[in-house]
Scaffold this active site. Structure first.
Site, PDB file in Angstrom:
ATOM      1  N   ARG A 252       0.776  -1.131  -0.074  1.00  0.00           N
ATOM      2  CA  ARG A 252      -0.021  -0.035   0.042  1.00  0.00           C
ATOM      3  C   ARG A 252       0.962   1.152   0.094  1.00  0.00           C
ATOM      4  NH1 ARG A 252      -3.179   2.615   5.431  1.00  0.00           N
ATOM      5  NH2 ARG A 252      -4.012   4.231   4.405  1.00  0.00           N
TER       6      ARG A 252
ATOM      7  N   GLU B  42      -1.202   5.677  20.932  1.00  0.00           N
ATOM      8  CA  GLU B  42      -1.376   5.835  19.358  1.00  0.00           C
ATOM      9  C   GLU B  42      -0.333   5.761  18.444  1.00  0.00           C
ATOM     10  OE1 GLU B  42      -4.785   8.391  18.422  1.00  0.00           O
ATOM     11  OE2 GLU B  42      -3.572   9.177  16.827  1.00  0.00           O
TER      12      GLU B  42
ATOM     13  N   ARG C 208       1.337  15.867   6.347  1.00  0.00           N
ATOM     14  CA  ARG C 208       0.361  15.571   5.351  1.00  0.00           C
ATOM     15  C   ARG C 208      -0.698  16.246   5.216  1.00  0.00           C
ATOM     16  NH1 ARG C 208      -0.297   9.087   5.749  1.00  0.00           N
ATOM     17  NH2 ARG C 208      -1.126   9.493   3.368  1.00  0.00           N
TER      18      ARG C 208
END
Ligand code: DQA
Length: 149
Positions: free
Chosen positions: A17, A97, A106
């Site tokens: 991916r 996390e 991003r």
């Protein structure tokens, strides 16, 4: 001691991916590396990846009574899931996390995490090594050297 490693949608595709963003390490490879680290400390790792929000919520609910802490990459649900926010808050366990990519470099919609405010902390941008960092952070928290539960 038992730690749940929980991975959200599309992370089962790691390896192929968008490798320019996520690299070429597979999810199985990541889980193996965390298991190897955990084995050094006699800690058991249980792993679940799901593309289904409800399955992740259910896993956190189950972990309440069966695990000591959670390493979680909620993937895209990070940025939109009130249900996961609530499940993390309800589980009463330290949750770290993890994001493989640096979400703050991003798109703007990845800069908000609905889940991080319920977590002990967030690790982002260190690739698969982030899971090892998260494991070490959990060990620190669970050994009560750190107050950030
Ligand atoms: C991710 C970052 C998320 O924004 C994205 O939706 C993912 C993966 C990461 O590990 O970098 O699926 O959580």
């Amino acid at each position: 001691m038992r730690i749940l490693v929980l991975n959200g949608p599309n992370l089962g595709l790691l390896g192929t991916r968008e490798p320019e963003i996520y690299g070429r390490v597979t999810l199985a490879g990541i889980v193996e590396s965390v298991k190897a680290r955990a084995a050094e400390r006699g800690v058991e790792i249980v792993h679940l990846q799901s593309d289904v929000e409800g399955a992740l919520v259910a896993a956190l609910g189950k972990a309440r009574s069966s695990c000591d802490g959670v390493i979680m990459n909620p993937a895209a649900f990070t940025h939109c899931s009130v249900a996961l926010h609530d499940a993390i808050a309800a589980c009463g366990l330290p949750v770290v996390e993890v994001h493989i990519s640096n979400v703050y470099r991003r798109e703007g919609y990845r800069h908000e995490s609905l889940t991080a405010p319920c977590c002990a902390g967030q690790i982002t941008g260190f690739g698969p090594y982030g899971y090892i960092l998260a494991f070490d952070a959990l060990m620190e928290i669970l050994s009560a050297k750190t107050v950030n539960k």
